[in-house]
Design a protein around this motif. Structure first.
Motif, PDB file in Angstrom:
ATOM      1  N   ALA A 114       0.769  -1.354  -0.070  1.00 43.35           N
ATOM      2  CA  ALA A 114      -0.023  -0.012  -0.023  1.00 43.35           C
ATOM      3  C   ALA A 114       0.815   1.245   0.060  1.00 43.35           C
ATOM      4  O   ALA A 114       0.644   2.325  -0.754  1.00 43.35           O
ATOM      5  CB  ALA A 114      -1.051  -0.089   1.190  1.00 43.35           C
ATOM      6  N   THR A 115       1.826   1.431   0.783  1.00 41.87           N
ATOM      7  CA  THR A 115       2.839   2.343   0.707  1.00 41.87           C
ATOM      8  C   THR A 115       3.586   2.582  -0.690  1.00 41.87           C
ATOM      9  O   THR A 115       3.783   3.634  -1.056  1.00 41.87           O
ATOM     10  CB  THR A 115       3.950   2.133   2.004  1.00 41.87           C
ATOM     11  N   ARG A 116       3.809   1.454  -1.199  1.00 44.10           N
ATOM     12  CA  ARG A 116       4.710   1.545  -2.471  1.00 44.10           C
ATOM     13  C   ARG A 116       3.431   2.234  -3.434  1.00 44.10           C
ATOM     14  O   ARG A 116       3.922   2.931  -4.460  1.00 44.10           O
ATOM     15  CB  ARG A 116       5.098   0.146  -3.078  1.00 44.10           C
ATOM     16  N   ARG A 117       2.408   1.761  -3.441  1.00 42.14           N
ATOM     17  CA  ARG A 117       1.347   2.373  -4.387  1.00 42.14           C
ATOM     18  C   ARG A 117       1.036   3.753  -3.987  1.00 42.14           C
ATOM     19  O   ARG A 117       0.992   4.562  -4.872  1.00 42.14           O
ATOM     20  CB  ARG A 117      -0.108   1.702  -4.094  1.00 42.14           C
ATOM     21  N   LEU A 118       1.240   4.382  -2.849  1.00 43.66           N
ATOM     22  CA  LEU A 118       0.999   5.687  -2.478  1.00 43.66           C
ATOM     23  C   LEU A 118       2.371   6.429  -2.989  1.00 43.66           C
ATOM     24  O   LEU A 118       2.141   7.760  -3.583  1.00 43.66           O
ATOM     25  CB  LEU A 118       0.926   5.996  -0.927  1.00 43.66           C
ATOM     26  N   ALA A 119       3.346   5.853  -2.997  1.00 46.08           N
ATOM     27  CA  ALA A 119       4.593   6.661  -3.547  1.00 46.08           C
ATOM     28  C   ALA A 119       4.446   6.778  -5.191  1.00 46.08           C
ATOM     29  O   ALA A 119       4.714   7.418  -5.809  1.00 46.08           O
ATOM     30  CB  ALA A 119       5.989   5.630  -3.227  1.00 46.08           C
ATOM     31  N   GLU A 120       3.971   5.495  -5.798  1.00 49.92           N
ATOM     32  CA  GLU A 120       3.801   5.492  -7.307  1.00 49.92           C
ATOM     33  C   GLU A 120       2.612   6.454  -7.770  1.00 49.92           C
ATOM     34  O   GLU A 120       2.827   7.159  -8.695  1.00 49.92           O
ATOM     35  CB  GLU A 120       3.250   4.266  -7.847  1.00 49.92           C
ATOM     36  N   ALA A 121       1.409   6.700  -6.809  1.00 46.93           N
ATOM     37  CA  ALA A 121       0.591   7.685  -7.011  1.00 46.93           C
ATOM     38  C   ALA A 121       1.022   9.240  -6.771  1.00 46.93           C
ATOM     39  O   ALA A 121       0.754  10.039  -7.561  1.00 46.93           O
ATOM     40  CB  ALA A 121      -0.648   7.724  -5.852  1.00 46.93           C
ATOM     41  N   ALA A 122       1.914   9.317  -5.918  1.00 50.26           N
ATOM     42  CA  ALA A 122       2.638  10.547  -5.732  1.00 50.26           C
ATOM     43  C   ALA A 122       3.328  11.079  -7.069  1.00 50.26           C
ATOM     44  O   ALA A 122       3.351  12.193  -7.665  1.00 50.26           O
ATOM     45  CB  ALA A 122       3.470  10.715  -4.601  1.00 50.26           C
ATOM     46  N   PHE A 123       4.222   9.908  -7.819  1.00 52.33           N
ATOM     47  CA  PHE A 123       4.869  10.359  -8.856  1.00 52.33           C
ATOM     48  C   PHE A 123       3.907  10.836  -9.883  1.00 52.33           C
ATOM     49  O   PHE A 123       4.455  11.515 -10.461  1.00 52.33           O
ATOM     50  CB  PHE A 123       5.827   9.051  -9.062  1.00 52.33           C
ATOM     51  N   GLU A 124       3.089   9.669 -10.142  1.00 55.03           N
ATOM     52  CA  GLU A 124       2.088   9.858 -11.263  1.00 55.03           C
ATOM     53  C   GLU A 124       1.445  11.077 -11.249  1.00 55.03           C
ATOM     54  O   GLU A 124       1.016  11.912 -12.259  1.00 55.03           O
ATOM     55  CB  GLU A 124       1.245   8.835 -11.270  1.00 55.03           C
ATOM     56  N   SER A 125       0.914  11.602 -10.236  1.00 58.99           N
ATOM     57  CA  SER A 125      -0.208  12.620 -10.041  1.00 58.99           C
ATOM     58  C   SER A 125       0.993  14.110 -10.400  1.00 58.99           C
ATOM     59  O   SER A 125       0.504  15.036 -11.109  1.00 58.99           O
ATOM     60  CB  SER A 125      -0.432  12.788  -8.634  1.00 58.99           C
ATOM     61  N   THR A 126       2.201  14.040 -10.073  1.00 61.65           N
ATOM     62  CA  THR A 126       3.049  15.273 -10.424  1.00 61.65           C
ATOM     63  C   THR A 126       3.426  15.097 -11.718  1.00 61.65           C
ATOM     64  O   THR A 126       3.514  16.273 -12.551  1.00 61.65           O
ATOM     65  CB  THR A 126       4.440  14.827  -9.490  1.00 61.65           C
TER      66      THR A 126
END
Length: 152
Positions: free
Chosen positions: A105-117
């Protein structure tokens, strides 16, 4: 004779017990050292990722403004190339997070932060760009909140 035999057996039992307790203490010390090293690695990795995403978001904002204010200019091109460099740095930091983070779940949040940027420069107007920038900031904050317990 019996006293000597008891003394020898007692000495042997003492040596075996000492060896066993020292082995357990050594294992415990090594385990604590590994745990602390992993915690320090996570702190460094998560911090580097957060910094890279903040820099990437800033470069995406700059890229958007320069493309709108001075389309086709040398500054707009330089800003676009700078955002590519920041994207590369953020992606490399994301890879490190993916390697060291145990929580999916934390890895997915990191990926989401990258993608939204990553999607910020595609905004059609300033209002949408502001919204995307705030979403990217919130996604990064969510990652940090999820990652923090693993480094405490």
């Amino acid at each position: 004779m019996d006293a000597a035999l008891i003394a020898v057996i007692g000495t042997l039992l003492g040596a075996v017990a000492t060896h066993w307790f020292q082995g357990r203490a050594t294992e415990r010390t090594a385990s604590l050292a590994r745990t602390e090293q992993l915690r320090q690695e996570r702190i460094a990795t998560y911090s580097a990722f957060a910094g890279a995403v903040v820099d990437y978001r800033q470069s995406q904002n700059d890229r958007w403004f320069r493309a709108r204010l001075e389309p086709g200019s040398e500054e707009a091109e330089q800003s676009r190339h700078a955002s590519y460099r920041q994207r590369t740095a953020a992606r490399q930091a994301l890879f490190r997070v993916q390697l060291i983070c145990d929580e999916p779940a934390t890895r997915r949040l990191a990926e989401a932060a990258f993608e939204s940027t990553h999607c910020m420069h595609e905004a059609g107007d300033d209002e949408e760009r502001t919204l995307r920038s705030e979403e990217a900031k919130a996604a990064l904050a969510e990652f940090i909140e999820a990652a923090a317990p693993s480094v405490r």
